[in-house]
Design an enzyme around this catalytic site. Structure first.
Site, PDB file in Angstrom:
ATOM      1  N   ARG A  45     -20.393   7.238  -9.842  1.00 45.07           N
ATOM      2  CA  ARG A  45     -21.828   6.962  -9.785  1.00 45.07           C
ATOM      3  C   ARG A  45     -22.630   8.105 -10.413  1.00 45.07           C
ATOM      4  O   ARG A  45     -23.556   7.902 -11.157  1.00 45.07           O
ATOM      5  CB  ARG A  45     -22.270   6.790  -8.336  1.00 45.07           C
ATOM      6  CG  ARG A  45     -22.337   5.344  -7.943  1.00 45.07           C
ATOM      7  CD  ARG A  45     -22.580   5.215  -6.481  1.00 45.07           C
ATOM      8  NE  ARG A  45     -21.586   5.966  -5.723  1.00 45.07           N
ATOM      9  CZ  ARG A  45     -21.547   6.025  -4.408  1.00 45.07           C
ATOM     10  NH1 ARG A  45     -22.454   5.418  -3.699  1.00 45.07           N
ATOM     11  NH2 ARG A  45     -20.609   6.700  -3.779  1.00 45.07           N
ATOM     12  N   LYS A 144      -5.594  -2.861  -2.095  1.00 43.20           N
ATOM     13  CA  LYS A 144      -5.933  -3.320  -0.756  1.00 43.20           C
ATOM     14  C   LYS A 144      -6.976  -2.394  -0.102  1.00 43.20           C
ATOM     15  O   LYS A 144      -7.102  -1.271  -0.556  1.00 43.20           O
ATOM     16  CB  LYS A 144      -4.669  -3.404   0.100  1.00 43.20           C
ATOM     17  CG  LYS A 144      -3.998  -2.030   0.293  1.00 43.20           C
ATOM     18  CD  LYS A 144      -2.905  -2.102   1.279  1.00 43.20           C
ATOM     19  CE  LYS A 144      -3.360  -1.678   2.645  1.00 43.20           C
ATOM     20  NZ  LYS A 144      -3.546  -0.248   2.843  1.00 43.20           N
ATOM     21  N   HIS A 174       1.631  -0.974  -3.037  1.00 42.36           N
ATOM     22  CA  HIS A 174       2.447   0.081  -3.648  1.00 42.36           C
ATOM     23  C   HIS A 174       3.853   0.141  -3.044  1.00 42.36           C
ATOM     24  O   HIS A 174       4.760   0.690  -3.650  1.00 42.36           O
ATOM     25  CB  HIS A 174       1.730   1.439  -3.637  1.00 42.36           C
ATOM     26  CG  HIS A 174       1.720   2.122  -2.300  1.00 42.36           C
ATOM     27  ND1 HIS A 174       0.835   1.795  -1.324  1.00 42.36           N
ATOM     28  CD2 HIS A 174       2.476   3.126  -1.796  1.00 42.36           C
ATOM     29  CE1 HIS A 174       1.047   2.566  -0.268  1.00 42.36           C
ATOM     30  NE2 HIS A 174       2.044   3.397  -0.529  1.00 42.36           N
ATOM     31  N   LYS A 178       8.140   0.834  -4.853  1.00 41.57           N
ATOM     32  CA  LYS A 178       9.128   1.861  -4.464  1.00 41.57           C
ATOM     33  C   LYS A 178      10.504   1.432  -4.936  1.00 41.57           C
ATOM     34  O   LYS A 178      10.887   0.263  -4.802  1.00 41.57           O
ATOM     35  CB  LYS A 178       9.112   2.063  -2.939  1.00 41.57           C
ATOM     36  CG  LYS A 178       7.790   2.681  -2.459  1.00 41.57           C
ATOM     37  CD  LYS A 178       7.856   3.122  -1.023  1.00 41.57           C
ATOM     38  CE  LYS A 178       6.472   3.446  -0.488  1.00 41.57           C
ATOM     39  NZ  LYS A 178       6.069   4.833  -0.559  1.00 41.57           N
ATOM     40  N   GLU A 212       4.583   7.245  10.234  1.00 45.44           N
ATOM     41  CA  GLU A 212       3.856   8.344   9.590  1.00 45.44           C
ATOM     42  C   GLU A 212       3.621   9.444  10.609  1.00 45.44           C
ATOM     43  O   GLU A 212       3.338   9.149  11.776  1.00 45.44           O
ATOM     44  CB  GLU A 212       2.513   7.857   9.061  1.00 45.44           C
ATOM     45  CG  GLU A 212       2.646   6.789   7.999  1.00 45.44           C
ATOM     46  CD  GLU A 212       1.295   6.409   7.443  1.00 45.44           C
ATOM     47  OE1 GLU A 212       0.862   7.032   6.474  1.00 45.44           O
ATOM     48  OE2 GLU A 212       0.685   5.486   7.981  1.00 45.44           O
ATOM     49  N   ASP A 231      -4.204  -2.562   7.972  1.00 45.15           N
ATOM     50  CA  ASP A 231      -3.895  -1.521   6.985  1.00 45.15           C
ATOM     51  C   ASP A 231      -2.420  -1.543   6.562  1.00 45.15           C
ATOM     52  O   ASP A 231      -2.104  -1.239   5.417  1.00 45.15           O
ATOM     53  CB  ASP A 231      -4.244  -0.149   7.595  1.00 45.15           C
ATOM     54  CG  ASP A 231      -4.115   0.988   6.610  1.00 45.15           C
ATOM     55  OD1 ASP A 231      -4.544   0.807   5.457  1.00 45.15           O
ATOM     56  OD2 ASP A 231      -3.574   2.054   6.988  1.00 45.15           O
ATOM     57  N   HIS A 236       2.038  -4.200   3.651  1.00 43.71           N
ATOM     58  CA  HIS A 236       3.333  -3.541   3.422  1.00 43.71           C
ATOM     59  C   HIS A 236       4.459  -4.125   4.282  1.00 43.71           C
ATOM     60  O   HIS A 236       5.528  -4.461   3.773  1.00 43.71           O
ATOM     61  CB  HIS A 236       3.238  -2.041   3.712  1.00 43.71           C
ATOM     62  CG  HIS A 236       2.129  -1.346   2.966  1.00 43.71           C
ATOM     63  ND1 HIS A 236       1.813  -1.652   1.669  1.00 43.71           N
ATOM     64  CD2 HIS A 236       1.284  -0.354   3.329  1.00 43.71           C
ATOM     65  CE1 HIS A 236       0.806  -0.880   1.282  1.00 43.71           C
ATOM     66  NE2 HIS A 236       0.467  -0.083   2.263  1.00 43.71           N
ATOM     67  N   LYS A 336       0.831   5.853  13.233  1.00 40.53           N
ATOM     68  CA  LYS A 336       0.465   7.195  12.784  1.00 40.53           C
ATOM     69  C   LYS A 336       0.748   8.178  13.914  1.00 40.53           C
ATOM     70  O   LYS A 336       0.841   7.794  15.072  1.00 40.53           O
ATOM     71  CB  LYS A 336      -1.006   7.236  12.389  1.00 40.53           C
ATOM     72  CG  LYS A 336      -1.289   6.332  11.171  1.00 40.53           C
ATOM     73  CD  LYS A 336      -2.602   6.650  10.510  1.00 40.53           C
ATOM     74  CE  LYS A 336      -2.939   5.680   9.387  1.00 40.53           C
ATOM     75  NZ  LYS A 336      -2.212   5.883   8.136  1.00 40.53           N
TER      76      LYS A 336
HETATM   77  C1  BG6 Z   1      -1.658   2.898   2.617  1.00 38.05           C
HETATM   78  C2  BG6 Z   1      -2.399   2.900   3.932  1.00 38.05           C
HETATM   79  O1  BG6 Z   1      -1.656   1.620   2.059  1.00 38.05           O
HETATM   80  O2  BG6 Z   1      -0.323   3.314   2.827  1.00 38.05           O
HETATM   81  C3  BG6 Z   1      -2.331   4.269   4.586  1.00 38.05           C
HETATM   82  O3  BG6 Z   1      -3.756   2.546   3.705  1.00 38.05           O
HETATM   83  C4  BG6 Z   1      -0.913   4.768   4.680  1.00 38.05           C
HETATM   84  O4  BG6 Z   1      -2.945   4.265   5.873  1.00 38.05           O
HETATM   85  C5  BG6 Z   1      -0.207   4.633   3.338  1.00 38.05           C
HETATM   86  O5  BG6 Z   1      -0.953   6.127   5.083  1.00 38.05           O
HETATM   87  C6  BG6 Z   1       1.270   4.935   3.446  1.00 38.05           C
HETATM   88  O6  BG6 Z   1       1.821   4.954   2.166  1.00 38.05           O
HETATM   89  P1  BG6 Z   1       3.122   5.848   1.850  1.00 38.05           P
HETATM   90  O7  BG6 Z   1       3.572   5.413   0.502  1.00 38.05           O
HETATM   91  O8  BG6 Z   1       2.653   7.265   1.903  1.00 38.05           O
HETATM   92  O9  BG6 Z   1       4.064   5.507   2.947  1.00 38.05           O
END
Ligand code: BG6
Length: 485
Positions: A45, A144, A174, A178, A212, A231, A236, A336
C-alpha cells in the site's frame, strides 16, 4: 522445463511473503531453478524508497533462506525484484503503470500470488480483470484461508471464477508441496507391497498429527476467532487424509488425483451432535514450560482482556464410509505449544492373529509404517525380529528406514515447488474448488455445533500433548498416540 515468468506477490511485504515466499524464491534462484530475466513484483500500500537489496537483507536476516546468503547472488536476485505501490480496492495510475510494465511480455506466464486476506480477493481479481491482467498467460494463486465457512468459500470461488477459469486458479495448500507427501503417492502406487495391504483387511487405524511447538506469537491478530479447525484441519489435515485414503488414480495428473481426493471427502462420515462431543476434542494452551522456560497462555500471548474460545488444539476420530476403509478409524490431531514440532502419518497394522513365539514371553508390537513430513522427510517400517545374539530367545522391534532424501540441495521446499508448478500450469498439487467446499461442509458441522452449545475449549498446559480428553480418545479404543512421550 523451467522458463522465465513474472510473479506478482499481492501482499508482497507481508508475513507470508517475508517468511516463506521470498526465502524460497531466493533459494530457487541459487539452485538455478529461477532463471535470470524472471521478474518478481511485490505490491504494497505504501511506497518504499530504499534499495531493494537492503530490504531483502533485512528480510533474510529474520527468515534465513535454506541456501544461506551469498553476496553476489543476493545482488543478482535483488535486481529481479521490485516494489509496486498498489491499492487493492481502487484502480488508478499505479495499476496502469503495472499493466504497462508487463505489456511487452504478454506471452510469458504471469502468476498473481494473493498473499492477502480473503476479504481482498474479490476486489483484487476485479482489478486484474479491469486492467486486462487475466489473459490466457495469467494464473492466480489463492493462499488459505479460503473463507471461514462453506458460504464464504463459495462466494470467493464464484467471485474469482468471474475473472479466472478453474484451469487458471491455483488454490495452494503448502502441505501438498512437501516432498514426503509426493513420495506417499509414489510409494503407494508404484509398489505392489503397500497397496495390497492398504485397507481394512490389514490396517487397524491411521493417525495423522501436525504438532507445533510454537504458540501464536506475532500472528494473534490473524488467529483469534479462526482457530485450529479452520487453520489446520479444514485444509492440511484433510488433504493429508485424502492422499492416504484415496483410491489409485488412473494417472498422476490433476484431474485424476483431484477426482479421487474428492471421493474421500464425500465419504467422510459427517459428525453430528453427540458424535461431535464424543469424537472431537478441542483445546487451548494455557501457561506452561517449553524447553525449561516458562511461557504464557494463549490469552497472555494475545494480551486478551476477556477469555477467548478460539481453539489451538484439535483431535478428531474420523471414519471414511467406503469399501476400503469400513471400520478403520482415522485419528487426526494438531496443536500449538505441544512438546515438539513434527508432522507425521502413522499407519498401524492389525496385530498378528496368533504368535508361535508366545513362549518367548514378550509383547509383539503391531507393524507400523511411519511417514514423516517434517522436520525431516523420513519413511520407516517398524517390525519385529529376533533379538540377534541375545542370550535367550527374544524378539525386538526394529525400524527399517527408507532413506528417500538423495541430496538436500535438490530439495526445493514446498512454496518454490508449488510456484514453479503454477508457472507450468500443473494443478496436480493444488486443491479443486469442490474439495475446498466439501472440506468446509464437514468442518462447518463441528464448528456450528460448538457455537450452538456455547462450548469452550479445554485448557492444556503449554509443553504437553493437549487436553487429557485427546489421550482418552485413544485409550477408550485401547489404542495410543504413537508420539506421546
Ligand atoms: C499454516 C498455518 O498454514 O501452516 C499456521 O496457518 C501453521 O498456523 C503453519 O503454523 C504450519 O506450517 P509448517 O509447514 O510450518 O508445518
Amino acid at each position: 522445463m523451467d522458463c522465465q515468468f513474472d510473479l506478482i506477490i499481492f501482499g508482497g511485504t507481508g508475513d507470508l511473503s517475508r517468511k516463506k515466499l521470498l526465502p524460497a524464491l531466493f533459494a530457487g534462484y541459487v539452485a538455478g531453478r529461477l532463471l535470470e530475466g524472471c521478474r518478481i513484483i511485490l505490491t504494497s500500500r505504501a511506497p518504499y524508497d530504499g534499495e531493494m537489496i537492503d530490504w531483502l537483507k533485512e528480510v533474510f536476516a529474520e527468515n534465513k533462506p535454506a541456501c544461506g546468503l551469498e553476496k553476489k547472488m543476493l545482488a543478482e536476485f535483488a535486481s529481479m525484484v521490485r516494489f509496486q505501490t498498489l491499492s487493492l480496492k481502487d484502480g488508478g495510475d499505479d495499476w496502469e503503470a503495472l499493466k504497462q510494465s508487463l505489456k511487452a511480455d504478454a506471452d510469458r506466464p504471469l502468476v498473481h500470488f494473493l498473499a492477502i486476506p480473503p476479504g481482498l480477493f474479490t476486489s483484487t481479481c476485479e482489478l486484474l480483470g479491469q486492467y486486462g491482467l487475466n489473459g490466457e498467460n495469467a494464473r492466480v494463486v489463492l493462499e488459505k484461508p479460503l473463507g471461514h465457512n462453506l458460504e464464504s468459500a463459495q462466494a470467493i470461488n464464484a467471485d474469482v471464477g468471474r475473472f479466472f477459469s478453474e484451469n487458471q486458479t491455483f488454490r495452494i495448500d503448502h502441505y501438498l508441496g512437501k516432498e514426503a507427501v509426493q513420495n506417499l503417492l509414489a510409494l503407494r502406487f508404484s509398489n505392489v507391497l503397500f497397496e495390497e495391504l492398504w485397507s481394512s483387511r490389514t490396517i487397524d487405524h491411521i493417525q495423522i498429527t501436525i504438532a507445533e511447538d510454537l504458540g501464536v506469537e506475532g500472528r494473534g491478530g490473524f488467529y483469534e476467532g479462526i482457530g485450529a479447525m479452520r487453520d489446520m484441519v479444514q485444509n492440511h489435515l484433510l488433504q493429508l487424509l485424502c492422499l492416504v485414503a484415496m483410491e489409485p488414480p488412473a494417472r498422476i495428473d490433476a484431474e485424476s488425483i483431484r477426482d479421487e481426493k474428492l471421493k474421500v471427502l464425500k465419504s467422510l462420515r459427517p459428525l453430528e451432535g453427540e458424535g461431535i462431543d464424543r469424537n472431537v476434542v478441542r483445546g487451548q494452551y494455557g501457561a506452561g514450560a517449553m524447553m525449561g522456560k516458562a511461557v504464557g497462555s494463549y490469552a497472555d500471548d494475545l494480551e486478551l482482556e476477556s477469555p477467548s474460545d478460539t481453539e489451538t488444539f484439535v483431535a478428531i476420530k474420523a471414519n471414511i464410509e467406503n469399501w476400503r476403509w469400513a471400520g478403520v478409524p482415522f485419528y487426526l490431531r494438531t496443536g500449538k505449544r505441544l512438546p515438539d514440532r513434527f508432522a507425521e502419518i502413522v499407519i498401524q497394522f492389525k496385530p498378528i492373529p496368533h504368535s508361535p513365539h508366545a513362549g518367548w514371553g514378550q509383547n509383539i508390537n503391531p507393524n507400523r509404517f511411519i511417514i514423516r513430513l517434517q522436520p525431516e522427510d523420513h519413511l520407516a517400517l517398524r517390525m519385529m525380529v529376533k533379538n540377534h545374539g541375545a542370550k535367550s530367545d527374544t524378539l525386538k522391534e526394529v525400524e527399517m528406514n527408507l532413506d528417500v532424501v538423495a541430496d538436500d540441495s535438490t530439495r526445493l521446499g514446498p512454496y518454490l515447488r508449488l510456484i514453479l508448478d503454477t508457472v507450468r500450469g500443473d494443478q496436480s498439487l493444488f486443491v479443486h474448488r469442490d474439495e475446498v467446499e466439501y472440506a468446509w461442509r464437514w468442518v462447518d458441522r463441528i464448528i456450528n455445533h460448538w457455537a450452538a452449545k456455547g462450548a469452550t475449549p479445554k485448557t492444556y498446559q503449554s509443553g504437553t500433548w493437549g487436553p487429557y480428553e485427546a489421550h482418552d480418545l485413544m485409550t477408550r479404543d485401547r489404542r495410543e498416540w504413537f508420539h506421546e512421550t
